[in-house]
Design a protein around this motif. Sequence first.
Motif, PDB file in Angstrom:
ATOM      1  N   ASP A 188       5.508   3.186   2.230  1.00 50.83           N
ATOM      2  CA  ASP A 188       4.906   1.944   1.740  1.00 50.83           C
ATOM      3  C   ASP A 188       4.628   1.004   2.905  1.00 50.83           C
ATOM      4  N   LEU A 189       3.419   0.439   2.929  1.00 56.12           N
ATOM      5  CA  LEU A 189       3.054  -0.577   3.904  1.00 56.12           C
ATOM      6  C   LEU A 189       2.984  -1.906   3.179  1.00 56.12           C
ATOM      7  N   THR A 190       3.782  -2.855   3.604  1.00 53.53           N
ATOM      8  CA  THR A 190       3.832  -4.156   2.947  1.00 53.53           C
ATOM      9  C   THR A 190       3.014  -5.193   3.709  1.00 53.53           C
ATOM     10  N   ASP A 191       1.956  -5.671   3.050  1.00 58.56           N
ATOM     11  CA  ASP A 191       1.159  -6.785   3.566  1.00 58.56           C
ATOM     12  C   ASP A 191       0.840  -6.632   5.057  1.00 58.56           C
ATOM     13  N   PRO A 192       0.144  -5.542   5.430  1.00 55.37           N
ATOM     14  CA  PRO A 192      -0.107  -5.293   6.851  1.00 55.37           C
ATOM     15  C   PRO A 192      -1.201  -6.192   7.437  1.00 55.37           C
ATOM     16  N   LYS A 193      -0.842  -7.431   7.767  1.00 50.27           N
ATOM     17  CA  LYS A 193      -1.820  -8.368   8.339  1.00 50.27           C
ATOM     18  C   LYS A 193      -2.184  -7.978   9.771  1.00 50.27           C
ATOM     19  N   ASN A 194      -1.206  -7.525  10.540  1.00 47.16           N
ATOM     20  CA  ASN A 194      -1.445  -7.090  11.909  1.00 47.16           C
ATOM     21  C   ASN A 194      -1.583  -5.569  11.899  1.00 47.16           C
ATOM     22  N   ILE A 195      -2.823  -5.085  11.924  1.00 51.83           N
ATOM     23  CA  ILE A 195      -3.078  -3.660  11.786  1.00 51.83           C
ATOM     24  C   ILE A 195      -2.442  -2.852  12.907  1.00 51.83           C
ATOM     25  N   TYR A 241       0.840  -1.185   0.000  1.00 55.68           N
ATOM     26  CA  TYR A 241       0.000   0.000   0.000  1.00 55.68           C
ATOM     27  C   TYR A 241       0.879   1.240   0.000  1.00 55.68           C
ATOM     28  N   HIS A 242       0.627   2.123  -0.955  1.00 56.72           N
ATOM     29  CA  HIS A 242       1.387   3.361  -1.067  1.00 56.72           C
ATOM     30  C   HIS A 242       0.626   4.470  -0.341  1.00 56.72           C
ATOM     31  N   THR A 243       1.241   5.028   0.690  1.00 53.31           N
ATOM     32  CA  THR A 243       0.571   6.048   1.501  1.00 53.31           C
ATOM     33  C   THR A 243       1.381   7.336   1.493  1.00 53.31           C
ATOM     34  N   GLU A 244       0.723   8.382   1.926  1.00 57.60           N
ATOM     35  CA  GLU A 244       1.386   9.676   1.998  1.00 57.60           C
ATOM     36  C   GLU A 244       0.918  10.400   3.253  1.00 57.60           C
TER      37      GLU A 244
END
Length: 210
Positions: A179-186, A155-158
């Motif tokens: 960048d958030l990579t595969d954030p399974k644990n929120i 996920y590309h965030t700003e």
Amino acid sequence: MKKILLFVVLLALASCKTTKLVDEYKNPENVVFTAYKVLLVGMTPNEESRVAFENRLKEEFDKRKIESMRSIDLFDVNFTASAKTEEELKAVERQLLDKDFDAVLFAKVLGSESKQTLRKKISDWGNYTGRFRDDYFQHQDIYNNDWSYDQFKVYHTETTLYCICEGKEQSMVWRGSIDLTDPKNIDKSIDEYVNLVVAAMEAQDVLFHK
């Protein structure tokens, strides 16, 4: 060999972090920026994630004795349920000024993409003897097994800090692309995200100062 293995393991553990600062920009006009009352805005359709993010971010402001307010305490449900015009947002800025806010920290997801990665068990690395044939023999099933690959999302965030001071309408102070990579644990991802944002702004003398 043990030292090499330890280094590889530590490298693998370090790469487990789900967040990464890929780009940042600081407005050269703001060498050192200090704010006294900041609005914290997490833009996401997921209400639970929004609350968790703004809560965690507010904790960091409270630690540093900087007054802040979560957007969930300022904007009602009707406000976020519909798109706003430029005139309506100008009115919001005027309301923020009237309430003595001088900055807004705004985070949002810009997009996402799917990627692939090859699975590799750390436990197997301890059996590697350093010979090509052993390595090849152990992993040759990669040729025929699709299960050796995992799909994951990035996920590309700003996150952007804006000054809403008089005479500086919508002036951007700092922006970080993360960048958030595969954030399974929120919860873990939010914690890493906030820590990264705080560290990046602290390094740039923005809001948080060493």
